[in-house]
Scaffold this motif. Structure first.
Motif, short mmCIF file in Angstrom:
data_model
loop_
_atom_site.label_atom_id
_atom_site.label_comp_id
_atom_site.label_asym_id
_atom_site.label_seq_id
_atom_site.Cartn_x
_atom_site.Cartn_y
_atom_site.Cartn_z
N VAL A 71 4.26 8.94 -7.26
CA VAL A 71 3.34 8.29 -8.20
C VAL A 71 1.93 8.83 -7.99
CG1 VAL A 71 2.41 6.09 -9.00
CG2 VAL A 71 4.76 6.21 -8.15
N ALA A 72 1.35 9.39 -9.03
CA ALA A 72 -0.01 9.92 -8.96
C ALA A 72 -1.02 8.80 -9.23
CB ALA A 72 -0.18 11.06 -9.95
N GLY A 73 -2.29 9.17 -9.31
CA GLY A 73 -3.34 8.17 -9.57
C GLY A 73 -3.51 7.24 -8.38
N ALA A 74 -3.45 5.95 -8.62
CA ALA A 74 -3.61 4.98 -7.53
C ALA A 74 -2.53 5.14 -6.47
CB ALA A 74 -3.59 3.56 -8.09
N GLY A 75 -1.32 5.56 -6.89
CA GLY A 75 -0.25 5.83 -5.92
C GLY A 75 0.60 4.64 -5.56
N ASP A 76 -0.01 3.50 -5.32
CA ASP A 76 0.75 2.30 -4.95
C ASP A 76 1.08 1.49 -6.20
OD1 ASP A 76 -1.96 1.84 -5.23
OD2 ASP A 76 -2.08 0.33 -3.66
N VAL A 77 2.27 0.89 -6.20
CA VAL A 77 2.82 0.22 -7.38
C VAL A 77 2.81 -1.29 -7.17
CG1 VAL A 77 4.89 -0.04 -8.79
CG2 VAL A 77 4.26 2.22 -7.91
N LYS A 78 2.36 -2.02 -8.18
CA LYS A 78 2.34 -3.48 -8.05
C LYS A 78 3.34 -4.17 -8.96
CE LYS A 78 -1.33 -4.87 -11.28
NZ LYS A 78 -2.63 -5.59 -11.39
N ALA A 79 3.91 -3.46 -9.94
CA ALA A 79 4.89 -4.08 -10.83
C ALA A 79 5.77 -3.01 -11.47
CB ALA A 79 4.20 -4.90 -11.92
N VAL A 80 7.07 -3.34 -11.62
CA VAL A 80 8.03 -2.44 -12.26
C VAL A 80 8.93 -3.27 -13.16
CG1 VAL A 80 9.91 -0.78 -11.92
CG2 VAL A 80 8.03 -0.89 -10.27
N THR A 95 0.81 -1.22 0.00
CA THR A 95 0.00 0.00 0.00
C THR A 95 0.85 1.27 0.00
OG1 THR A 95 -1.61 -1.27 1.29
CG2 THR A 95 -2.03 1.06 1.10
N CYS A 96 2.17 1.14 0.10
CA CYS A 96 3.03 2.32 0.10
C CYS A 96 2.74 3.21 -1.11
CB CYS A 96 4.50 1.90 0.06
SG CYS A 96 5.11 1.19 1.60
N GLY A 97 2.52 4.48 -0.87
CA GLY A 97 2.25 5.43 -1.95
C GLY A 97 0.78 5.70 -2.18
N ALA A 98 -0.10 4.88 -1.62
CA ALA A 98 -1.54 5.10 -1.78
C ALA A 98 -1.97 6.33 -1.00
CB ALA A 98 -2.32 3.87 -1.31
N CYS A 99 -3.04 6.97 -1.43
CA CYS A 99 -3.54 8.17 -0.76
C CYS A 99 -4.91 7.90 -0.14
CB CYS A 99 -3.63 9.32 -1.75
SG CYS A 99 -2.01 9.84 -2.38
N VAL A 114 -12.24 7.49 13.05
CA VAL A 114 -12.24 8.17 11.76
C VAL A 114 -12.97 7.32 10.73
CG1 VAL A 114 -10.07 9.40 12.19
CG2 VAL A 114 -10.03 7.16 11.03
N GLN A 115 -13.41 7.98 9.68
CA GLN A 115 -13.81 7.25 8.48
C GLN A 115 -12.84 7.66 7.39
OE1 GLN A 115 -17.88 8.08 7.54
NE2 GLN A 115 -17.50 10.20 6.92
N PHE A 116 -12.53 6.72 6.50
CA PHE A 116 -11.51 6.96 5.50
C PHE A 116 -11.85 6.25 4.20
CE2 PHE A 116 -10.35 3.04 7.61
CZ PHE A 116 -9.86 2.22 6.58
N ARG A 117 -11.22 6.71 3.12
CA ARG A 117 -11.40 6.06 1.84
C ARG A 117 -10.19 6.34 0.96
NH1 ARG A 117 -16.20 9.81 -0.91
NH2 ARG A 117 -15.14 11.83 -0.74
N ARG A 118 -9.93 5.43 0.03
CA ARG A 118 -8.87 5.63 -0.95
C ARG A 118 -9.28 6.72 -1.92
NH1 ARG A 118 -5.18 1.40 -2.22
NH2 ARG A 118 -4.59 2.73 -3.98
#
Length: 250
Positions: A176-185, A74-78, A145-149
């Motif tokens: 990294v914008a958009g989803a923020g978290d990276v799953k493949a490089v 989840t690193c990088g997610a907002c 709190v309530q939260f959301r991606r």
């Protein structure tokens, strides 16, 4: 009960369950803070971003509990976060933070309800300046709190910090914008095809081989499945420790 009444009841019940499950994308958790109003998080952290001010993240960050951190995926997610259902402490409005660190569980008391980062709790450890935007007073300590991606908004392109040595390449992928978290490089040198990289830790990705003396291109796939390719990110004269802006962005 008639067949028509049964069908109407079934549809009504299913609709309630659907609305409750969706809830506009919001989930429920808790948040607390670290440090004071003047302290920022500049340590490496479990995502590997290093100095968060230098990398452009600043204080708008959070350490996530075990369930949310997901072993670094989840690193990088907002996340958008707002104080919830606590009239004594909750202030209006919300904050948006980037996941940059891990809030470790209390290993000595894995079932302790006070271990806010223990499984299965969903918890955010915020900087004090961000926490007080959620609350009327930092003395609140821990608040529901309530939260959301939400989509990440970043300035400039995806950035790549090149590390490692002559036998293997280690690259930190950040901003990294958009989803923020990276799953493949994947990485490609001038004399290679695309080489899939493996997650080393956080958002540090590695590939075996000597890529020195070659201009490097990178392909980044986010958790939402979208892929961005940044061609010729670095010149052939790149050195370990340098950071390059890929220009391309989600």
């Amino acid at each position: 009960m008639s067949l028509l009444t049964f069908f109407a009841t079934f549809v009504f019940t299913a609709a309630i369950r659907l609305v409750g499950a969706n809830n506009g994308g919001w989930d429920i958790g808790h948040a607390t803070f670290y440090g004071d109003m003047n302290a920022g998080e500049t340590m490496e952290g479990a995502c590997g971003y290093g100095d968060l001010f230098k990398q452009g993240y600043g204080l708008e960050t959070a350490a996530l509990s075990t369930v949310l951190f997901n072993s670094g995926a989840t690193c990088g997610a907002c996340f958008e976060i707002q104080c919830f259902d606590d009239p004594r402490w909750c202030a209006p409005g919300s904050i948006t933070v980037t996941a940059t660190n891990f809030c470790p569980p209390n290993a000595s008391k894995p079932n302790d309800a006070g271990g806010w980062c223990n499984v299965p709790l969903k918890h955010f450890d915020l900087s004090m300046p961000m926490f007080v935007k959620l609350t009327k007073d930092y003395h609140a300590g821990i608040v529901p709190v309530q939260f959301r991606r939400v989509a990440c908004v970043k300035q400039g392109g995806i950035r790549f910090e090149i590390k490692g040595n002559r036998w293997w390449l280690l690259v930190l992928v950040f901003n990294v914008a958009g989803a923020g978290d990276v799953k493949a490089v994947s990485v490609m040198g001038e004399s290679t095809g695309w080489v899939a990289m493996k997650r080393n830790w956080g958002q540090n990705w590695q590939a075996a081989g000597n890529f020195q003396g070659q201009s490097l291109s990178f392909s980044v796939t986010a958790s939402d499945g979208r892929t961005v390719r940044s061609h010729n990110v670095s010149p052939a004269s790149w050195q370990f420790g340098q950071t390059f802006d890929g220009s391309s962005q989600f």
